[in-house]
Design an enzyme around this catalytic site. Sequence first.
Site, short mmCIF file in Angstrom:
data_model
loop_
_atom_site.label_atom_id
_atom_site.label_comp_id
_atom_site.label_asym_id
_atom_site.label_seq_id
_atom_site.Cartn_x
_atom_site.Cartn_y
_atom_site.Cartn_z
N SER A 291 0.85 -1.19 0.00
CA SER A 291 0.00 0.00 0.00
C SER A 291 0.88 1.23 0.00
CB SER A 291 -0.91 0.01 1.23
OG SER A 291 -1.74 1.14 1.24
N HIS B 222 -1.92 7.24 -5.14
CA HIS B 222 -2.20 6.07 -4.31
C HIS B 222 -2.01 4.83 -5.17
CE1 HIS B 222 -5.34 2.92 -3.65
NE2 HIS B 222 -4.77 2.88 -2.46
N ASN C 231 -2.15 0.35 -4.52
CA ASN C 231 -2.30 -0.78 -3.62
C ASN C 231 -2.58 -2.03 -4.44
OD1 ASN C 231 -4.75 -2.55 -2.42
ND2 ASN C 231 -3.32 -2.05 -0.79
N THR C 232 -1.88 -3.11 -4.14
CA THR C 232 -2.25 -4.42 -4.69
C THR C 232 -2.15 -5.44 -3.57
OG1 THR C 232 0.02 -4.80 -5.48
CG2 THR C 232 -1.58 -3.94 -7.07
N ARG C 233 -2.96 -6.47 -3.64
CA ARG C 233 -3.05 -7.41 -2.53
C ARG C 233 -3.56 -8.77 -3.00
NH1 ARG C 233 -6.75 -3.45 -2.54
NH2 ARG C 233 -8.93 -4.05 -2.80
N HIS D 86 -2.85 7.47 -17.39
CA HIS D 86 -3.80 6.47 -17.89
C HIS D 86 -3.21 5.65 -19.04
CE1 HIS D 86 -7.56 7.18 -15.66
NE2 HIS D 86 -7.10 8.41 -15.51
#
Length: 296
Positions: free
Chosen positions: A118, A132, A134-136, A166
């Site tokens: 994160s 920001h 985040n990977t999980r 993008h």
Amino acid sequence: MTDDFTNEKRRAAEWFRTLRDQIVAAFEGLEDSHDTGPLADAAPGRFEVSETQRSAEDGSDAGGGLMSVMRGGRVFEKVGVNVSEVYGQLGEGAQKAMAARGVPGMESDPSFWASGISLVAHMQNPHCPAVHMNTRMFWTPHAWWFGGGSDLNPCIEYEGDTAHFHAEQRAHLDPHGTDLYPRLKAWADEYFYIPHRNRARGVGGIFMDDQNSGDWEADFALTQDIGRAFLPAYQPLVEKRRVQTWDEADKDAQLVHRGLYAEYNLVYDRGTKFGLATGHDANAVLMSLPPLAKWV
């Protein structure tokens, strides 16, 4: 593939740690190379690294992680890059939340394992966008999935910066299917929306959750590429904008925009709610909050 996913858990946790190391090195490099423009005469910032620990209700080990936070740098005002690997038994509230999302078997066996990275960056220069990422991966005996993404949060918007961010997301997602980027972009637009303000918190990005195609290797590869997209999407924007001068009005706009970010993370963010509900280190969970913000 083993029932408890031992090898898959190890590989996922190792990847999140590798990505963390790459980003920390790149961000400290940005601090070192900032030799022109505002705050160039200040000392380059460095990450303070500390281990986090989580205990079960009976006091037994329930995992932890690594919290890396830089404060008061010449480019980054506050940035955190955290990794975690936690496990144990979900409490009643978390069990109900998981069951409501369609996770089967929580009543019979509420054990879980989760690992992820994160990142939230709040910048000194108002022309540099906050960001920001985040990977999980989440596992229970009855289900597994991946989730996460990244989104850009400028207080002063530049169309070219948004387009670049993008474009890098699309370039990294298209090899996994050209339908993915439009779907994950639309998901991010919906997820990072602040209903009580009737507006998005930034200019979007990509987001997914509950990603389980039935092919763990494919979903892991997709998650890795979401992480790999981050630095090429974001670093050039910092290098471009960190040299720009700013005035009091620019800084005021930044502080007000940070208020939006704080509101979203405290009221809506799923990761914040999960971290606090499962007893993870509160400082690590709330690392995403800006150092200063303003409400008018």
